[in-house]
Design an enzyme around this catalytic site. Sequence first.
Site, mmCIF file in Angstrom:
data_model
loop_
_atom_site.group_PDB
_atom_site.id
_atom_site.type_symbol
_atom_site.label_atom_id
_atom_site.label_comp_id
_atom_site.label_asym_id
_atom_site.label_seq_id
_atom_site.Cartn_x
_atom_site.Cartn_y
_atom_site.Cartn_z
ATOM 1 N N SER A 138 0.811 -1.212 0.000
ATOM 2 C CA SER A 138 0.000 0.000 0.000
ATOM 3 C C SER A 138 0.847 1.265 0.000
ATOM 4 C CB SER A 138 -0.961 0.004 1.196
ATOM 5 O OG SER A 138 -0.268 -0.229 2.398
ATOM 6 N N HIS B 185 1.901 4.588 4.637
ATOM 7 C CA HIS B 185 1.092 5.257 3.612
ATOM 8 C C HIS B 185 1.581 6.673 3.387
ATOM 9 C CE1 HIS B 185 -2.670 2.482 4.146
ATOM 10 N NE2 HIS B 185 -1.569 1.816 3.843
#
Length: 345
Positions: free
Chosen positions: A231, A285
Amino acid sequence: MPVHTMDDLKRETAAQGGRGTATNVAPTPNPFATGPSQGAAGGNFTTAGGYTPVVDQATMGGVGSDSVYIDCCGETVPVNQLSIWQAPIAMCCPCCIGDPCSANRREWYLAQMQTFIGIITIVQILIFILEVALSGWVGVLDVPSEVLASMGGKVAPLIAAGEYWRLITPIMLHAGIFHLIVNCFVQCMFGIQLEREWKAPTIATIYLVAGIYGNVLSVLFAPQALSIGCSGAIFGLFGAQVAYITGMWRLLGDLQKKMLMLSFSLSFLFIGVFSFSVGVDMSAHLGGFIAGMVMGMGFFAHQWPEGNWWNKYGQPIAFGTVGVTIFLSIIIFWHNTELGYSPTY
């Protein structure tokens, strides 16, 4: 109504010896149109990728909704034929518009498997199968931590002990089938479209550097967590897209800007929901997004106005900033007891 793809636009440009619409090049037949409207028509046409406009699109001049198309997984759909509900679906899940198993789409699916994003997705699936094989059927839903750690998960004390390869390998690991499906779906729907516009070397560099940078920030701000997943790399693609759009924003028409704002709104809604979920490594992230945006500002510095200092110096500044900060972080990690290092590792 004809469909003009990017290949059509490039052939027209070559036929004219520059930008513009040639009259001697036949447009691609529109698979979504029927009747007389399938014939050729004059005027400016453009294509709108699912998420990102292309340079040719920005330089074609004023266009209307009857001449802007969205590439929906091998099928090209005119924007003015989409309902208010289909438009956001076309942005997020373009394969849901039209026949998902048409001949065009079957060819498109095969072509995507040969891209960098397609290849790395296949590798991630194969590695997940290995994870399950090592952990038993329980690993389908929740791979045990010891398996993930042994296969290269981000473990801060081990990285501090010198296992720096653990800044890369977590990109290939996933905690369970749902984690794998979500990441693979997003990176394929989003990353393949960008790869078509930016080419594989650019996408591969941004993806891998953002993934590493996300793991670097995860070590700094969440050293106690065992982190895995791609991610951070995906968020790097989001960040690079922001840089790409920023550089060419001044060239876009009102309709294109509205389409991008819709796309961005949906993307960041997903980011917000996904990032603040339980068990998600927010630092990874954030690190991936920052690295992707900075790398994008380097790769696309040429899109800034000529004479602008960033157009001239942006690439070395951006790449140097990312490279130096990663290098300094690695130095900080070395035998750092605050990260849990001890001589026993």
